[in-house]
Design a protein around this motif. Structure first.
Motif, mmCIF file in Angstrom:
data_model
loop_
_atom_site.group_PDB
_atom_site.id
_atom_site.type_symbol
_atom_site.label_atom_id
_atom_site.label_comp_id
_atom_site.label_asym_id
_atom_site.label_seq_id
_atom_site.Cartn_x
_atom_site.Cartn_y
_atom_site.Cartn_z
ATOM 1 N N TYR A 172 0.726 -1.276 0.046
ATOM 2 C CA TYR A 172 -0.109 0.026 0.123
ATOM 3 C C TYR A 172 0.864 1.272 -0.112
ATOM 4 O O TYR A 172 1.956 1.257 0.747
ATOM 5 N N ALA A 173 0.518 2.190 -1.064
ATOM 6 C CA ALA A 173 1.401 3.386 -0.750
ATOM 7 C C ALA A 173 2.745 3.243 -1.286
ATOM 8 O O ALA A 173 3.620 3.882 -0.605
ATOM 9 N N GLY A 174 3.065 2.097 -2.045
ATOM 10 C CA GLY A 174 4.578 1.730 -2.190
ATOM 11 C C GLY A 174 5.321 0.949 -1.180
ATOM 12 O O GLY A 174 6.515 0.745 -1.291
ATOM 13 N N LEU A 175 4.581 0.920 -0.118
ATOM 14 C CA LEU A 175 5.150 -0.044 1.099
ATOM 15 C C LEU A 175 4.609 -1.348 1.182
ATOM 16 O O LEU A 175 3.409 -1.425 1.008
ATOM 17 N N PRO A 176 5.539 -2.232 1.802
ATOM 18 C CA PRO A 176 4.745 -3.715 2.114
ATOM 19 C C PRO A 176 3.904 -3.254 3.622
ATOM 20 O O PRO A 176 4.311 -2.596 4.131
ATOM 21 N N VAL A 177 2.969 -4.171 3.378
ATOM 22 C CA VAL A 177 1.754 -4.148 4.625
ATOM 23 C C VAL A 177 2.289 -4.913 5.669
ATOM 24 O O VAL A 177 2.490 -5.904 5.553
ATOM 25 N N PHE A 178 2.305 -4.311 6.808
ATOM 26 C CA PHE A 178 2.855 -5.088 8.161
ATOM 27 C C PHE A 178 1.337 -4.986 8.854
ATOM 28 O O PHE A 178 0.836 -4.039 9.318
ATOM 29 N N ARG A 179 1.049 -6.449 9.104
ATOM 30 C CA ARG A 179 -0.305 -6.664 9.656
ATOM 31 C C ARG A 179 0.027 -6.658 11.475
ATOM 32 O O ARG A 179 0.693 -7.344 11.921
ATOM 33 N N PHE A 180 -0.882 -5.534 12.122
ATOM 34 C CA PHE A 180 -0.667 -5.649 13.411
ATOM 35 C C PHE A 180 -2.210 -5.760 14.037
ATOM 36 O O PHE A 180 -2.933 -5.127 14.080
ATOM 37 N N ASP A 181 -2.332 -6.945 14.612
ATOM 38 C CA ASP A 181 -3.417 -7.492 14.874
ATOM 39 C C ASP A 181 -3.784 -7.871 15.963
ATOM 40 O O ASP A 181 -2.795 -7.897 17.026
ATOM 41 N N GLN A 182 -4.921 -8.528 16.581
ATOM 42 C CA GLN A 182 -4.919 -9.082 18.029
ATOM 43 C C GLN A 182 -4.035 -10.118 18.501
ATOM 44 O O GLN A 182 -3.760 -10.318 19.737
ATOM 45 N N ASP A 183 -3.406 -10.704 17.468
ATOM 46 C CA ASP A 183 -2.591 -11.804 18.123
ATOM 47 C C ASP A 183 -1.216 -11.198 18.659
ATOM 48 O O ASP A 183 -0.678 -11.840 19.790
ATOM 49 N N ARG B 230 1.026 -16.107 21.337
ATOM 50 C CA ARG B 230 0.955 -16.039 19.900
ATOM 51 C C ARG B 230 2.107 -14.904 19.378
ATOM 52 O O ARG B 230 2.586 -15.145 18.470
ATOM 53 N N ALA B 231 2.145 -13.998 20.162
ATOM 54 C CA ALA B 231 2.959 -12.766 19.594
ATOM 55 C C ALA B 231 4.378 -13.433 19.709
ATOM 56 O O ALA B 231 5.358 -13.014 18.717
ATOM 57 N N ALA B 232 4.934 -14.314 20.776
ATOM 58 C CA ALA B 232 6.105 -14.927 20.566
ATOM 59 C C ALA B 232 6.617 -15.628 19.161
ATOM 60 O O ALA B 232 7.578 -15.662 18.827
ATOM 61 N N GLY B 233 5.533 -16.138 18.619
ATOM 62 C CA GLY B 233 5.862 -16.701 17.097
ATOM 63 C C GLY B 233 5.974 -15.949 16.178
ATOM 64 O O GLY B 233 5.802 -16.212 14.953
ATOM 65 N N LEU B 234 5.482 -14.503 16.238
ATOM 66 C CA LEU B 234 5.006 -13.475 15.196
ATOM 67 C C LEU B 234 6.504 -12.778 14.807
ATOM 68 O O LEU B 234 7.403 -12.892 15.538
ATOM 69 N N ALA B 235 6.627 -12.360 13.657
ATOM 70 C CA ALA B 235 7.540 -11.755 12.976
ATOM 71 C C ALA B 235 7.879 -10.254 13.865
ATOM 72 O O ALA B 235 6.650 -9.686 14.101
#
Length: 316
Positions: free
Chosen positions: A10-21, A27-32
């Motif tokens: 989006y807008a020339g940038l990769p989207v990074f999803r910041f969600d409920q996990d 769950r957060a321990a296994g996220l990028a």
């Protein structure tokens, strides 16, 4: 186009999803790990009301240097519920000072797998433009309950409304806006059965070219009355200065295409997007032959159901 997949850029940038996990330590321990704040377009969202969107939003603000964020996507906030307490506009506006570099905003980056586009419950988004006068790009998905006051902005370059049925009041507000540097305008007009009530009179100021002197792309798309749009564009003054024109996703038939070919020249266009149409094979060949130097998208040809039911690509 369509609304089935989340955006990867989006807008020339990769989207990074910041969600409920991110709120769940296991769950957060296994996220990028999050990237640098200015290196991504950030999508903040939650699936359900537990955890609520506000908790994810607060953690996002605490975890990311929002003073460096240039592109933001507001994803699902339990958007099928018409609850002013969870509608994100208030929180977004309250945090405006924390986003001094924000230029691009997608409000409602929600797929049909999460919430059907006609079920995304909105309210008044006008405060966003007052809170973020430097926005160069604003896009919104869904229009149930959506309201808008005319916009005044020297910064805005891209304005897009994705809907299964756009209210006429919203189209009139857009047409009454003061946007001298707007270059790209998309309106998904939709189906009257899903709230679409835009008339040709509502679009008159757009078609005459009076309101947006810098406009180079116009999309009047996903329309149940796509032939009427084509007939109006055949003589609309704004067309002469466009570089690209889209009548995609709608119910365009041979009658609408005939109007386009019989109207003002379109050979100056770089691109004409007619994807998802109901043209006969003979008419598609006529269109291609008439516009040899134009990139014409005639993909996704449809057949009417029951011989007389023509449908837009995105409605419910």
């Amino acid at each position: 186009m369509g609304n089935w997949e989340h955006k990867e850029r989006y807008a020339g940038l990769p989207v990074f999803r910041f969600d409920q996990d991110r709120l769940d330590p296991d769950r957060a321990a296994g996220l990028a790990d999050p990237p640098a704040a200015g290196a991504a377009a950030w999508c903040v969202s939650t699936w359900f009301d537990d955890p609520p969107f506000e908790d994810v939003w607060d953690l996002f603000r605490a975890s990311v240097d929002t003073t460096e964020v240039t592109a933001l996507l507001v994803g699902n906030w339990c958007a099928e519920y018409r609850d002013p307490d969870i509608y994100p506009v208030r929180r977004l506006v309250a945090a405006a000072d924390a986003f001094p570099k924000l230029e691009s905003l997608f409000f409602g980056e929600i797929t049909a797998r999460e919430v059907e586009i006609s079920w995304i419950a909105h309210g008044d988004v006008s405060p966003i433009f007052r809170a973020f006068p430097g926005l160069r790009r604003f896009e919104i998905r869904g229009s149930d309950g959506l309201t808008l006051e005319p916009i005044e902005s020297d910064a805005l370059r891209v304005l897009r409304f994705e809907s299964g049925g756009l209210p006429g009041e919203v189209a009139r507000a857009v047409a009454a806006s003061d946007l001298p540097n707007l270059e790209h305008l998309d309106l998904w007009l939709g189906d009257e059965n899903y709230g679409g009530s835009v008339t040709m009179d509502d679009l008159d100021a757009v078609l005459t070219g009076e309101r947006f002197p810098s406009l180079r792309h116009l999309g009047l798309m996903n329309a149940g009355g796509q032939d009427l749009i084509a007939e109006a564009l055949a003589s609309a003054p704004v067309v002469a200065r466009l570089e690209s024109l889209s009548l995609a996703m709608g119910t365009l038939t041979d009658a609408g295409a005939e109007a386009l070919l019989s109207g003002q020249p379109l050979t100056h266009l770089r691109k004409l997007d007619l994807r998802h149409h109901f043209l006969s094979e003979q008419m598609t060949e006529r269109v291609r032959a008439a516009l040899p130097g134009v990139d014409v998208d005639l993909g996704d040809r449809q057949e009417p159901e029951d011989d007389d039911w023509f449908y837009v690509e995105v409605a419910e």
